[in-house]
Design an enzyme around this catalytic site. Structure first.
Site, mmCIF file in Angstrom:
data_model
loop_
_atom_site.group_PDB
_atom_site.id
_atom_site.type_symbol
_atom_site.label_atom_id
_atom_site.label_comp_id
_atom_site.label_asym_id
_atom_site.label_seq_id
_atom_site.Cartn_x
_atom_site.Cartn_y
_atom_site.Cartn_z
ATOM 1 N N THR A 1 0.854 -1.190 0.000
ATOM 2 C CA THR A 1 0.000 0.000 0.000
ATOM 3 C C THR A 1 0.890 1.240 0.000
ATOM 4 O OG1 THR A 1 -1.676 -1.148 1.277
ATOM 5 C CG2 THR A 1 -1.732 1.250 1.372
ATOM 6 N N ARG B 1 -13.869 -7.875 -0.598
ATOM 7 C CA ARG B 1 -12.873 -7.992 0.478
ATOM 8 C C ARG B 1 -12.222 -6.631 0.729
ATOM 9 N NH1 ARG B 1 -7.250 -6.592 1.000
ATOM 10 N NH2 ARG B 1 -6.319 -7.938 2.573
ATOM 11 N N VAL B 2 -12.081 -6.261 1.997
ATOM 12 C CA VAL B 2 -11.455 -4.980 2.351
ATOM 13 C C VAL B 2 -10.349 -5.252 3.358
ATOM 14 C CG1 VAL B 2 -11.840 -2.685 3.315
ATOM 15 C CG2 VAL B 2 -13.641 -3.775 1.984
ATOM 16 N N ASP C 1 -6.847 -3.331 5.531
ATOM 17 C CA ASP C 1 -6.663 -2.297 6.562
ATOM 18 C C ASP C 1 -6.632 -0.867 6.006
ATOM 19 O OD1 ASP C 1 -4.141 -3.295 5.348
ATOM 20 O OD2 ASP C 1 -3.316 -1.567 6.416
ATOM 21 N N GLY D 1 -3.468 -6.999 5.092
ATOM 22 C CA GLY D 1 -4.482 -6.286 5.873
ATOM 23 C C GLY D 1 -5.086 -7.122 6.987
#
Ligand code: GLY
Length: 292
Positions: free
Chosen positions: A151, A179-180, A182, A205
């Protein structure tokens, strides 16, 4: 003292632009947004923005986060498609009375309403890689084991002592749609309190959220640890938890800056490059896993 710090070497050009803005008296917010936009629009980076690798269904879903350390207000974009600069939408949502975090179609409609640039975020290279991996999976040839994720996270402090953190990612390659990780989650992917400092995380994440890494890092700084000590403490603690649970070496890293403009970084990886911009020059530094 002004300063800016970003994750991975891919942030170098953006950090340099952000540093130039800070030197000219710009706000921490403008420096962070400029730095992250530079990564988002570069198709060479396969984990952020345009050029990001798709989910299982071939679509690129974007997550971004923003926190203003002076108002302690946030903005976040979750699982949205087609927004060239999700960080700009996250910044725009920060400061509103409510509706700080928008997902999917709601985020896309808001971006269009604000006149933000929209585009198909899939590059031909990303689509090719997705097709190839899907083919391998369908043929029962397995998949590469996913260990981490890159990220882009940027923290800046300006001449007025204002602090801001921003994050942006396209998430895990071949993730389940919806899907997610952090990155858009305050406390896990980012946290900023200008009276203390800020932190932001990169890596897997699912692990970062278990450790609420960014908030934990700022809390360590609040209790008196330096940014470097705080980063090392949160990484060590999370890895020790994984060790206790019998899990393998994790894949997570954190960067931090305190209210005096001092930096820190730590990682569970063998090498984690991060970029610091201060006093007119940028420097690529490296952190490495250290149990001490
Ligand atoms: N750290 C980004 C993600 O897991 O999606």
């Amino acid at each position: 003292m002004t300063g800016i710090i970003g994750t991975w070497e891919m942030s170098a050009q953006g950090v340099e632009k952000g540093m130039a803005l800070l030197s000219g008296g710009a706000s921490a917010g403008d420096a962070v947004e400029t730095a992250i936009r530079d990564v988002e629009e570069n198709p060479a980076f396969s984990s952020v923005g345009y050029g990001g690798l798709p989910a299982m269904d071939g679509q690129v879903y974007l997550d971004a986060g923003w926190m203003d350390g002076n108002s302690l207000r946030c903005g976040a974009v979750v699982s949205a498609r087609g927004i060239l600069h999700p960080v700009s939408l996250a910044r725009g949502l920060c400061g509103r009375e409510t509706n700080w975090m928008l997902a999917g179609e709601g985020a896309e409609a808001e971006a269009r309403q604000r006149g933000l640039a929209m585009r198909d975020m899939r590059t031909p290279e990303a689509v090719e890689k997705w097709k190839e991996t899907l083919h391998r999976q369908c043929a029962g040839m397995g998949d590469r084991v996913y260990r981490g994720h890159d990220t882009v996270c940027v923290i800046a402090r300006d001449a007025k002592g204002r602090m801001v953190v921003g994050t942006s990612t396209s998430g895990l390659f071949m993730k389940q749609p919806g899907r997610v990780g952090d990155t858009p989650v305050v406390g896990s992917g980012f946290y900023c309190d200008a009276s203390v400092g800020a932190a932001a995380a990169t890596g897997l994440g699912e692990d970062i959220m278990r450790g609420v890494l960014s908030f934990a890092c700022v809390q360590y700084m609040r209790s008196g640890l330096s940014p470097m000590e705080a980063c090392r403490s949160v990484i060590r603690t999370l890895q020790e938890t994984k060790d206790r649970l019998g899990e393998g070496q994790g894949s997570f890293s954190v960067i931090a800056m305190d209210a005096q403009g001092c930096f820190g970084a730590a990682t569970s990886e063998t090498d984690f490059p991060y970029v610091i911009g201060q006093n007119g020059s940028i420097q690529v530094c490296h952190a490495a896993w250290d149990r001490q």
